[in-house]
Motif scaffolding. Structure first.
Motif, short mmCIF file in Angstrom:
data_model
loop_
_atom_site.label_atom_id
_atom_site.label_comp_id
_atom_site.label_asym_id
_atom_site.label_seq_id
_atom_site.Cartn_x
_atom_site.Cartn_y
_atom_site.Cartn_z
N VAL A 156 31.18 49.13 36.28
CA VAL A 156 31.11 47.67 36.40
C VAL A 156 31.09 47.35 37.90
O VAL A 156 31.93 47.84 38.65
CB VAL A 156 32.32 47.00 35.73
CG1 VAL A 156 32.20 45.48 35.83
CG2 VAL A 156 32.43 47.43 34.27
N PRO A 157 30.12 46.58 38.37
CA PRO A 157 29.99 46.35 39.82
C PRO A 157 31.21 45.66 40.43
O PRO A 157 31.97 44.96 39.75
CB PRO A 157 28.76 45.44 39.92
CG PRO A 157 28.02 45.64 38.66
CD PRO A 157 29.05 45.92 37.61
N HIS A 158 31.36 45.82 41.75
CA HIS A 158 32.40 45.13 42.51
C HIS A 158 31.95 43.68 42.71
O HIS A 158 31.35 43.34 43.73
CB HIS A 158 32.61 45.81 43.86
CG HIS A 158 33.01 47.24 43.78
ND1 HIS A 158 34.25 47.64 43.34
CD2 HIS A 158 32.34 48.38 44.08
CE1 HIS A 158 34.34 48.96 43.37
NE2 HIS A 158 33.19 49.43 43.81
N MET A 159 32.27 42.81 41.77
CA MET A 159 31.77 41.44 41.82
C MET A 159 32.37 40.64 42.98
O MET A 159 31.78 39.65 43.42
CB MET A 159 32.01 40.74 40.49
CG MET A 159 31.22 41.36 39.35
SD MET A 159 31.36 40.45 37.79
CE MET A 159 30.47 38.94 38.17
N ASN A 160 33.51 41.07 43.50
CA ASN A 160 34.09 40.40 44.65
C ASN A 160 33.21 40.54 45.90
O ASN A 160 33.38 39.80 46.87
CB ASN A 160 35.48 40.96 44.94
CG ASN A 160 35.47 42.45 45.18
OD1 ASN A 160 35.08 43.21 44.29
ND2 ASN A 160 35.91 42.89 46.35
N ARG A 161 32.26 41.48 45.86
CA ARG A 161 31.38 41.71 47.00
C ARG A 161 30.00 41.07 46.82
O ARG A 161 29.14 41.23 47.69
CB ARG A 161 31.23 43.22 47.24
CG ARG A 161 32.53 43.87 47.65
CD ARG A 161 32.46 45.38 47.66
NE ARG A 161 31.45 45.89 48.58
CZ ARG A 161 31.15 47.19 48.71
NH1 ARG A 161 31.81 48.09 47.99
NH2 ARG A 161 30.23 47.58 49.56
N PHE A 162 29.80 40.33 45.72
CA PHE A 162 28.52 39.66 45.51
C PHE A 162 28.37 38.52 46.53
O PHE A 162 29.18 37.59 46.53
CB PHE A 162 28.42 39.09 44.10
CG PHE A 162 28.15 40.10 43.02
CD1 PHE A 162 28.21 41.47 43.26
CD2 PHE A 162 27.83 39.68 41.73
CE1 PHE A 162 27.96 42.39 42.26
CE2 PHE A 162 27.57 40.59 40.72
CZ PHE A 162 27.64 41.95 40.99
N PRO A 163 27.36 38.55 47.39
CA PRO A 163 27.21 37.50 48.40
C PRO A 163 27.11 36.09 47.82
O PRO A 163 27.49 35.11 48.50
CB PRO A 163 25.92 37.88 49.13
CG PRO A 163 25.77 39.34 48.90
CD PRO A 163 26.33 39.60 47.53
N ALA A 164 26.61 35.96 46.60
CA ALA A 164 26.39 34.63 46.02
C ALA A 164 27.68 33.96 45.58
O ALA A 164 27.69 32.74 45.34
CB ALA A 164 25.44 34.74 44.83
N LEU A 165 28.79 34.71 45.48
CA LEU A 165 30.02 34.16 44.92
C LEU A 165 31.00 33.76 46.02
O LEU A 165 31.37 34.58 46.86
CB LEU A 165 30.70 35.19 44.00
CG LEU A 165 29.88 35.64 42.78
CD1 LEU A 165 30.65 36.68 41.99
CD2 LEU A 165 29.53 34.44 41.90
N PRO A 166 31.45 32.49 46.02
CA PRO A 166 32.44 32.04 47.00
C PRO A 166 33.85 32.44 46.57
O PRO A 166 34.10 32.78 45.41
CB PRO A 166 32.27 30.52 46.97
CG PRO A 166 31.87 30.24 45.55
CD PRO A 166 31.02 31.41 45.12
N GLN A 167 34.79 32.37 47.51
CA GLN A 167 36.20 32.56 47.18
C GLN A 167 36.79 31.24 46.72
O GLN A 167 36.39 30.19 47.19
CB GLN A 167 36.96 33.08 48.41
CG GLN A 167 36.52 34.43 48.90
CD GLN A 167 36.85 35.55 47.91
OE1 GLN A 167 37.50 35.35 46.87
NE2 GLN A 167 36.39 36.76 48.24
N PRO A 168 37.73 31.21 45.76
CA PRO A 168 38.38 32.37 45.13
C PRO A 168 37.67 32.91 43.89
O PRO A 168 38.15 33.83 43.26
CB PRO A 168 39.75 31.81 44.74
CG PRO A 168 39.46 30.38 44.40
CD PRO A 168 38.38 29.95 45.37
#
Length: 234
Positions: A156-168
């Motif tokens: 399962v990919p590291h979704m925290n590293r997806f550039p399209a997704l902001p924090q949090p």
């Protein structure tokens, strides 16, 4: 089992997460699945019947053609050593359950398979327990009815590293992705024919598609090389 920090904070963060989710969807660049064949024969040598199954990444979203996507890169790698008869069964948005239902309709036999699933299970809030149960069913189908003697199960990919997704939002989805992948490792370890493939890619913009959510052709080439290495070990 006690709830993890991200699960505890999900309720108070819900308004922020919902707003960010809507913003991501509104601003997303919806890339199409690439053009090109989804089955074929290539190479010379021992016969190898290959199945590639999964979601949009398995389908090659982020690449212009299937030759630049996972299927094309993987077939090129393997066709140096085998006469590869390959088939791609993948669709944008598919979860593990969707893939099980799709593959149950297949009548063919395969020697090896590569799967890529999990992102849509994360975004649809599938629990670790349910995800593990469905992945176990998928492996049983692949190694049973469909005959695969080696299955490479992509992490399962590291979704925290997806550039399209902001924090949090990236953090919350990343924690759930890591939780599902931990369960996936346990499922794979219990299946003698399966191998877990972790792609530890650097934070290189060239590895992401323009949508910031899918792999680029460069990333697909790295992924295919690692998958081919595990398949050839069989």
């Amino acid at each position: 089992m006690p709830l993890a920090a991200d699960q505890l904070l999900r309720v108070p963060l819900l308004p922020v997460l919902a707003a960010q989710g809507l913003s991501v969807r509104r601003n997303a660049r919806f890339l199409p699945e690439p053009s090109g064949p989804r089955e074929g024969r290539e190479g010379r040598g021992p016969r190898l019947r290959l199945l590639i199954a999964g979601d949009s990444s398995a389908a090659g979203v982020g690449a212009g053609t299937q030759s630049q996507a996972l299927s094309g890169c993987l077939v090129r790698e393997l066709s140096r050593h085998y006469a590869v008869e390959w088939r791609l069964e993948a669709t944008t948005g598919h979860t593990t359950l969707d893939t099980i239902e799709r593959l149950q309709a297949l009548n063919g036999q395969f020697d090896m398979a590569v799967t890529a699933l999990g992102v849509n299970d994360v975004t649809r809030a599938v629990s670790q327990r349910v995800f593990m149960e469905r992945q176990s069913r998928l492996l049983a189908l692949l190694t049973g009815k469909l005959g695969a003697r080696r299955v490479v199960v992509t992490a399962v990919p590291h979704m925290n590293r997806f550039p399209a997704l902001p924090q949090p939002l990236a953090w919350v989805l990343g924690q759930q992705a890591a939780r599902l992948d931990l369960g996936l490792r346990d499922v794979v370890e219990s299946c003698a024919q399966a191998r877990h493939l972790t792609l530890d890619l650097p934070d290189d913009p060239a590895l992401a598609a323009p949508d910031g959510y899918h792999p680029s052709p460069k990333a697909y080439a790295v992924w295919a090389a690692e998958a081919a290495r595990l398949l050839r070990q069989a």
